[in-house]
Design an enzyme around this catalytic site. Structure first.
Site, PDB file in Angstrom:
ATOM      1  N   ASP A  31      50.832  41.538  23.954  1.00  0.00           N
ATOM      2  CA  ASP A  31      51.306  40.541  24.917  1.00  0.00           C
ATOM      3  C   ASP A  31      52.829  40.538  24.998  1.00  0.00           C
ATOM      4  OD1 ASP A  31      51.077  38.491  26.757  1.00  0.00           O
ATOM      5  OD2 ASP A  31      51.023  36.920  25.241  1.00  0.00           O
ATOM      6  N   ARG A  47      57.800  44.057  36.349  1.00  0.00           N
ATOM      7  CA  ARG A  47      56.830  43.913  35.270  1.00  0.00           C
ATOM      8  C   ARG A  47      56.208  45.244  34.882  1.00  0.00           C
ATOM      9  NH1 ARG A  47      54.800  38.898  34.068  1.00  0.00           N
ATOM     10  NH2 ARG A  47      52.750  39.785  33.620  1.00  0.00           N
ATOM     11  N   ASN A  87      42.701  39.678  33.774  1.00  0.00           N
ATOM     12  CA  ASN A  87      43.914  40.328  34.266  1.00  0.00           C
ATOM     13  C   ASN A  87      43.815  40.829  35.706  1.00  0.00           C
ATOM     14  OD1 ASN A  87      44.880  41.784  31.054  1.00  0.00           O
ATOM     15  ND2 ASN A  87      45.458  39.835  31.988  1.00  0.00           N
ATOM     16  N   ARG A  98      46.078  39.279  38.411  1.00  0.00           N
ATOM     17  CA  ARG A  98      47.498  39.610  38.555  1.00  0.00           C
ATOM     18  C   ARG A  98      47.764  40.316  39.888  1.00  0.00           C
ATOM     19  NH1 ARG A  98      49.649  41.428  32.540  1.00  0.00           N
ATOM     20  NH2 ARG A  98      48.968  39.529  31.468  1.00  0.00           N
TER      21      ARG A  98
END
Length: 250
Positions: A28, A41, A76, A79
């Protein structure tokens, strides 16, 4: 970069006779690492992948038997699409490199999670990776992709229900564990979560019943061999009683 190359060990104060057999890591902090540096990111995920290679190499070299990492959760998918695409591209690149070096590194690899949601190309690469490495003995790396702990338990319950319908099999903890992705493996002795968060986030919910936890503010891309040492040293200071009292075992 080599997947599992030789690297100088940095054991420091580790007691090499009391290493955990199985370490699990929630990788993480990639996005926050990138944001702190004014980067997209995706850049954090790329650096995080290199951190995984380095940490996996270190675990292999010091004698950890099993390493399980949380690479992509069932949640996820929420996202941004470009971030998810970048993660999948990194996974594809990693699998190509793993396949190319497996005969040299001789590391067994398994994947936990519902891989049917991945692209056909990724599914083929995962199957090839597991097929090639299945013959290897020694360290095993388990990568959780499209994995969720609750989903895993539901799948196990459905599988048992079907077996019970067909065979009338009695249910025990040991038998139920056999329906998990981790069947045949020891539960993790130590679960590490970097980035300052202090929760499991749907990771190995069944297997973590008696795991020791180690939390650190270090973001995953900055997680080093020395950080792994600190986590293991903390683990070695714990008194694992499994609900009993010292000297009586589980």
């Amino acid at each position: 970069m080599k997947l599992f190359g030789k690297k100088e060990l940095q054991a420091g104060r580790l007691d090499m006779t009391r290493l955990p057999r199985h370490i699990a890591v929630i990788m993480d902090g990639n996005g926050r690492w990138a944001k702190k540096r004014g980067l997209p990111r995706q850049a954090g995920h790329a650096v995080g992948a290199e951190t995984f290679r380095r940490v996996a190499t270190y675990c292999k070299n010091i004698g950890i038997e099993y390493l399980t990492v949380f690479a992509f959760s069932t949640e996820n998918w929420k996202r941004p699409a470009d971030e998810v695409s970048a993660i999948m591209d990194i996974l594809e690149k990693y699998l190509h490199e793993a396949i190319a070096t497996m005969e040299r590194d001789r590391v067994k690899m398994k994947f936990f999670g519902d891989t049917t949601f991945l692209s056909a190309k990724l599914q083929r690469l995962i199957a090839e990776t597991e097929r090639i490495s299945d013959k290897f003995e020694g360290v095993q790396v388990n990568m959780c992709v499209n994995y969720g702990g609750r989903d895993e338990i539901l799948r196990a319950a459905r599988a048992y229900a079907q077996d019970y319908k067909e065979k009338g099999a009695a249910l025990t903890e040991e038998k139920f564990s056999g329906y998990m992705f981790s069947t045949g493996l020891p539960d993790p002795d130590l679960i590490i979560r970097p980035s300052g968060e202090m929760r499991l986030s749907n990771f190995l919910l069944w297997q973590a019943a008696y795991s020791e936890f180690y939390f650190t503010d270090v973001l995953w891309p900055d997680f080093s061999e020395r950080e792994m040492d600190r986590a293991i040293i903390a683990y070695q200071s714990r008194d694992r009683r499994y609900g009993g009292v010292k000297g009586q075992g589980k």
